[in-house]
Scaffold this motif. Structure first.
Motif, PDB file in Angstrom:
ATOM      1  N   ALA A 310       0.846  -1.212   0.000  1.00 49.30           N
ATOM      2  CA  ALA A 310       0.000   0.000   0.000  1.00 49.30           C
ATOM      3  C   ALA A 310       0.872   1.250   0.000  1.00 49.30           C
ATOM      4  CB  ALA A 310      -0.928  -0.014   1.215  1.00 49.30           C
ATOM      5  N   ARG A 311       1.989   1.205   0.730  1.00 49.44           N
ATOM      6  CA  ARG A 311       2.895   2.353   0.756  1.00 49.44           C
ATOM      7  C   ARG A 311       3.475   2.600  -0.642  1.00 49.44           C
ATOM      8  NH1 ARG A 311       8.536   2.397   3.233  1.00 49.44           N
ATOM      9  NH2 ARG A 311       9.116   4.567   2.917  1.00 49.44           N
ATOM     10  N   ALA A 312       3.792   1.519  -1.327  1.00 50.76           N
ATOM     11  CA  ALA A 312       4.330   1.657  -2.692  1.00 50.76           C
ATOM     12  C   ALA A 312       3.272   2.257  -3.630  1.00 50.76           C
ATOM     13  CB  ALA A 312       4.795   0.302  -3.222  1.00 50.76           C
ATOM     14  N   ILE A 313       2.016   1.863  -3.458  1.00 54.40           N
ATOM     15  CA  ILE A 313       0.945   2.414  -4.312  1.00 54.40           C
ATOM     16  C   ILE A 313       0.842   3.932  -4.085  1.00 54.40           C
ATOM     17  CG2 ILE A 313      -1.542   2.367  -4.869  1.00 54.40           C
ATOM     18  CD1 ILE A 313       0.042  -0.214  -5.593  1.00 54.40           C
ATOM     19  N   GLY A 314       0.938   4.328  -2.815  1.00 61.30           N
ATOM     20  CA  GLY A 314       0.867   5.753  -2.494  1.00 61.30           C
ATOM     21  C   GLY A 314       2.023   6.538  -3.092  1.00 61.30           C
ATOM     22  N   HIS A 315       3.195   5.893  -3.167  1.00 60.89           N
ATOM     23  CA  HIS A 315       4.398   6.554  -3.672  1.00 60.89           C
ATOM     24  C   HIS A 315       4.464   6.534  -5.205  1.00 60.89           C
ATOM     25  CE1 HIS A 315       8.515   7.876  -3.966  1.00 60.89           C
ATOM     26  NE2 HIS A 315       8.930   6.732  -4.442  1.00 60.89           N
ATOM     27  N   ALA A 316       3.732   5.597  -5.826  1.00 60.34           N
ATOM     28  CA  ALA A 316       3.885   5.340  -7.270  1.00 60.34           C
ATOM     29  C   ALA A 316       3.772   6.587  -8.164  1.00 60.34           C
ATOM     30  CB  ALA A 316       2.910   4.253  -7.718  1.00 60.34           C
ATOM     31  N   PRO A 317       2.750   7.442  -8.002  1.00 58.05           N
ATOM     32  CA  PRO A 317       2.637   8.580  -8.935  1.00 58.05           C
ATOM     33  C   PRO A 317       3.869   9.492  -8.928  1.00 58.05           C
ATOM     34  CG  PRO A 317       0.588   8.279  -7.731  1.00 58.05           C
ATOM     35  CD  PRO A 317       1.607   7.376  -7.081  1.00 58.05           C
ATOM     36  N   ALA A 318       4.570   9.559  -7.809  1.00 56.16           N
ATOM     37  CA  ALA A 318       5.740  10.436  -7.725  1.00 56.16           C
ATOM     38  C   ALA A 318       6.919   9.904  -8.530  1.00 56.16           C
ATOM     39  CB  ALA A 318       6.157  10.596  -6.260  1.00 56.16           C
ATOM     40  N   THR A 319       6.877   8.616  -8.935  1.00 52.61           N
ATOM     41  CA  THR A 319       8.024   8.046  -9.661  1.00 52.61           C
ATOM     42  C   THR A 319       8.038   8.497 -11.115  1.00 52.61           C
ATOM     43  OG1 THR A 319       6.807   6.060 -10.360  1.00 52.61           O
ATOM     44  CG2 THR A 319       7.975   5.946  -8.238  1.00 52.61           C
ATOM     45  N   ARG A 320       6.905   8.977 -11.611  1.00 48.05           N
ATOM     46  CA  ARG A 320       6.844   9.340 -13.032  1.00 48.05           C
ATOM     47  C   ARG A 320       6.014  10.611 -13.190  1.00 48.05           C
ATOM     48  NH1 ARG A 320       8.893   6.623 -17.970  1.00 48.05           N
ATOM     49  NH2 ARG A 320       8.717   8.507 -19.180  1.00 48.05           N
ATOM     50  N   PRO A 321       6.563  11.749 -12.771  1.00 48.84           N
ATOM     51  CA  PRO A 321       5.790  12.998 -12.842  1.00 48.84           C
ATOM     52  C   PRO A 321       5.342  13.264 -14.279  1.00 48.84           C
ATOM     53  CG  PRO A 321       7.876  13.329 -11.682  1.00 48.84           C
ATOM     54  CD  PRO A 321       7.934  11.971 -12.300  1.00 48.84           C
ATOM     55  N   GLY A 322       4.107  13.702 -14.421  1.00 44.38           N
ATOM     56  CA  GLY A 322       3.608  14.041 -15.753  1.00 44.38           C
ATOM     57  C   GLY A 322       2.918  12.909 -16.466  1.00 44.38           C
ATOM     58  N   ARG A 323       3.034  11.681 -15.943  1.00 38.18           N
ATOM     59  CA  ARG A 323       2.323  10.571 -16.606  1.00 38.18           C
ATOM     60  C   ARG A 323       0.984  10.350 -15.909  1.00 38.18           C
ATOM     61  NH1 ARG A 323       5.404   5.933 -19.510  1.00 38.18           N
ATOM     62  NH2 ARG A 323       5.771   7.821 -20.710  1.00 38.18           N
ATOM     63  N   TYR A 324      -0.094  10.471 -16.664  1.00 39.35           N
ATOM     64  CA  TYR A 324      -1.443  10.351 -16.103  1.00 39.35           C
ATOM     65  C   TYR A 324      -1.926   8.910 -16.277  1.00 39.35           C
ATOM     66  CZ  TYR A 324      -6.371  11.494 -15.260  1.00 39.35           C
ATOM     67  OH  TYR A 324      -7.653  11.561 -14.758  1.00 39.35           O
ATOM     68  N   THR A 325      -2.276   8.264 -15.164  1.00 41.36           N
ATOM     69  CA  THR A 325      -2.730   6.864 -15.195  1.00 41.36           C
ATOM     70  C   THR A 325      -3.936   6.734 -14.260  1.00 41.36           C
ATOM     71  OG1 THR A 325      -1.527   5.990 -13.274  1.00 41.36           O
ATOM     72  CG2 THR A 325      -0.261   6.228 -15.315  1.00 41.36           C
ATOM     73  N   ILE A 326      -4.396   5.508 -14.105  1.00 41.52           N
ATOM     74  CA  ILE A 326      -5.523   5.250 -13.193  1.00 41.52           C
ATOM     75  C   ILE A 326      -5.172   5.707 -11.760  1.00 41.52           C
ATOM     76  CG2 ILE A 326      -4.807   2.842 -12.755  1.00 41.52           C
ATOM     77  CD1 ILE A 326      -8.445   4.092 -12.956  1.00 41.52           C
ATOM     78  N   LEU A 327      -3.886   5.663 -11.404  1.00 42.29           N
ATOM     79  CA  LEU A 327      -3.483   6.074 -10.041  1.00 42.29           C
ATOM     80  C   LEU A 327      -3.695   7.576  -9.850  1.00 42.29           C
ATOM     81  CD1 LEU A 327      -0.163   4.013  -9.769  1.00 42.29           C
ATOM     82  CD2 LEU A 327      -2.387   3.427  -8.814  1.00 42.29           C
ATOM     83  N   GLU A 328      -3.318   8.366 -10.870  1.00 35.41           N
ATOM     84  CA  GLU A 328      -3.502   9.822 -10.781  1.00 35.41           C
ATOM     85  C   GLU A 328      -4.983  10.162 -10.868  1.00 35.41           C
ATOM     86  OE1 GLU A 328      -1.192   8.332 -12.509  1.00 35.41           O
ATOM     87  OE2 GLU A 328       0.696   9.178 -11.799  1.00 35.41           O
ATOM     88  N   ARG A 329      -5.731   9.419 -11.693  1.00 33.66           N
ATOM     89  CA  ARG A 329      -7.171   9.698 -11.852  1.00 33.66           C
ATOM     90  C   ARG A 329      -7.886   9.513 -10.506  1.00 33.66           C
ATOM     91  NH1 ARG A 329     -12.119   7.817 -14.275  1.00 33.66           N
ATOM     92  NH2 ARG A 329     -11.806   8.903 -16.239  1.00 33.66           N
ATOM     93  N   LEU A 330      -7.588   8.379  -9.816  1.00 36.44           N
ATOM     94  CA  LEU A 330      -8.316   8.096  -8.573  1.00 36.44           C
ATOM     95  C   LEU A 330      -7.783   8.921  -7.401  1.00 36.44           C
ATOM     96  CD1 LEU A 330      -8.685   4.204  -8.867  1.00 36.44           C
ATOM     97  CD2 LEU A 330     -10.397   5.939  -9.392  1.00 36.44           C
ATOM     98  N   ALA A 331      -6.472   9.223  -7.413  1.00 42.37           N
ATOM     99  CA  ALA A 331      -5.823   9.987  -6.334  1.00 42.37           C
ATOM    100  C   ALA A 331      -6.338   9.551  -4.960  1.00 42.37           C
ATOM    101  CB  ALA A 331      -6.036  11.486  -6.550  1.00 42.37           C
ATOM    102  N   LEU A 332      -6.176   8.259  -4.680  1.00 43.74           N
ATOM    103  CA  LEU A 332      -6.717   7.680  -3.439  1.00 43.74           C
ATOM    104  C   LEU A 332      -5.951   8.163  -2.207  1.00 43.74           C
ATOM    105  CD1 LEU A 332      -7.028   3.975  -4.717  1.00 43.74           C
ATOM    106  CD2 LEU A 332      -8.908   5.616  -4.463  1.00 43.74           C
ATOM    107  N   SER A 333      -6.667   8.304  -1.096  1.00 40.78           N
ATOM    108  CA  SER A 333      -6.012   8.629   0.177  1.00 40.78           C
ATOM    109  C   SER A 333      -5.338   7.357   0.704  1.00 40.78           C
ATOM    110  CB  SER A 333      -7.049   9.101   1.195  1.00 40.78           C
ATOM    111  OG  SER A 333      -7.883   8.007   1.540  1.00 40.78           O
TER     112      SER A 333
END
Ligand SMILES: [Zn+2]
Length: 350
Positions: A310-333
């Motif tokens: 879960a910690r890795a999922i939270g960190h994932a969007p920061a590994t590829r700034p500018g790439r929009y995916t399902i993770l950025e769309r949902l922006a889960l807490s």
């Protein structure tokens, strides 16, 4: 009428078959890649010294690639420049090919990729993934001018390395879905040809019933990984083969280095993204394919606890700034991620 078309940069030769490595000398000469015989070979750690004799290219200069670091790649690049070679062949697994691609690019000479495992889609791609002091970076480089996959050597590669690329190539389905999501939400332009190549490659592996390590299955996997690399070359970025799935892979690599290979983590990331996307059909197809090939589906399969994942999922969007995916769309807490991860693990069929 004007002839409107685009030119594609593609490898001169693709040679996938048992014993393909023995054709390397003829390939270099026939295609005028090296006409004077000033050839260097870069050997991965798993390759014995006797391999040079099997290549039938006279007396090549032999370099050893000890790891997949940026330092090793830069050192090799300087050695290739100093020796004024006509071409270099990188012989080994994914790391050796990545190091040699970068070094060849640095020296400005053509590179032939000779794959002895099918662990990821870098064998024909214009991207080199290298470790450095702060983690791992992806570098744009020239694509290999020829790709040789020796099925005999792939078959005898240790452990999961022979086939971990299954996870990397089926992750294209997730990457393409993320690209389409971005087109709808942000207006990002889609390259239909790159999508066609990436998706077809993934479907071929997903639907291939051949036994693991049979020539039939390994041929389809090798060709799919090559197509996947070419899809990236066509798109001019890793977009067709890297979405939220690869953000998760990069996050696990950064937080828990050495957890599992690129292909294993990309497959796991793709399965989790299909779950987040609530795409039941894709989730079932990916789960069955990864399970059939003994690849990880649950965080526990790679030795991670659910909170670590879960910690890795939270960190994932920061590994590829500018790439929009399902993770950025949902922006889960963090709380929502923890809940989704638990539900995800329960949803994986036995
Ligand atoms: Zn990948």
């Amino acid at each position: 009428m004007p002839l409107l078309a685009r030119m594609l940069a593609a490898p001169l030769v693709i040679d996938v078959r048992p014993g393909a490595i023995e054709g390397l000398g003829a390939l270099l000469a026939d295609h005028r890649i090296a006409t004077e015989g000033r050839v260097a070979i870069a050997l991965g750690p798993g390759q014995g010294d006797t391999i040079a004799a099997d290549l039938r290219i006279g007396a090549p200069a032999v370099f050893r690639v000890s790891d997949g670091s940026h330092d090793s790649a830069a050192t090799l690049g300087r050695e290739l420049r100093a020796g004024a070679y006509e071409a270099v062949a990188g012989i080994g697994g994914g790391k050796t090919i990545d190091v040699t691609k970068f070094a060849a690019h640095m020296a400005g000479i053509p590179m032939v990729a000779v794959a002895t495992s099918l662990a990821h889609d870098g064998i024909a791609s214009p991207v080199s993934s290298l470790e450095h002091e702060s983690g791992k970076g992806s570098y744009g480089v020239a694509s290999p001018v020829a790709v040789v996959v020796d099925l005999d050597r792939v078959r005898s590669a240790p452990g999961q390395l022979a086939c971990a690329g299954v996870g990397d190539v089926v992750a294209n389905l997730s990457a393409v879905a993320d690209w389409e999501l971005s087109a709808a939400d942000t207006g990002e332009r889609i390259d239909g040809l790159a999508v066609a190549m990436a998706r077809t490659a993934a479907q071929a592996v997903l639907l291939q019933p051949g036994r693991e390590r049979s020539d039939q299955f390994l041929t389809v996997l090798a060709e799919a990984l090559i197509l996947s690399g070419m899809a990236m070359a066509v798109a001019g970025s890793s977009r067709p083969s890297s979405g939220g799935d690869h953000e998760i892979m990069h996050a696990i690599d950064q937080l828990y280095p050495g957890t599992a290979s690129h292909g294993e983590l990309a497959g796991l990331g793709a399965l989790f993204c299909a779950y987040l996307r609530e795409d039941d059909e894709q989730f079932a197809a990916l789960s069955s394919c990864l399970g059939r090939h003994g690849l990880p589906r649950s965080p526990r399969d790679v030795g991670l606890t659910l909170p670590e994942f879960a910690r890795a999922i939270g960190h994932a969007p920061a590994t590829r700034p500018g790439r929009y995916t399902i993770l950025e769309r949902l922006a889960l807490s963090d709380a929502e991620i923890a809940k989704r991860v638990e539900e995800y693990v329960r949803a994986i069929p036995d």
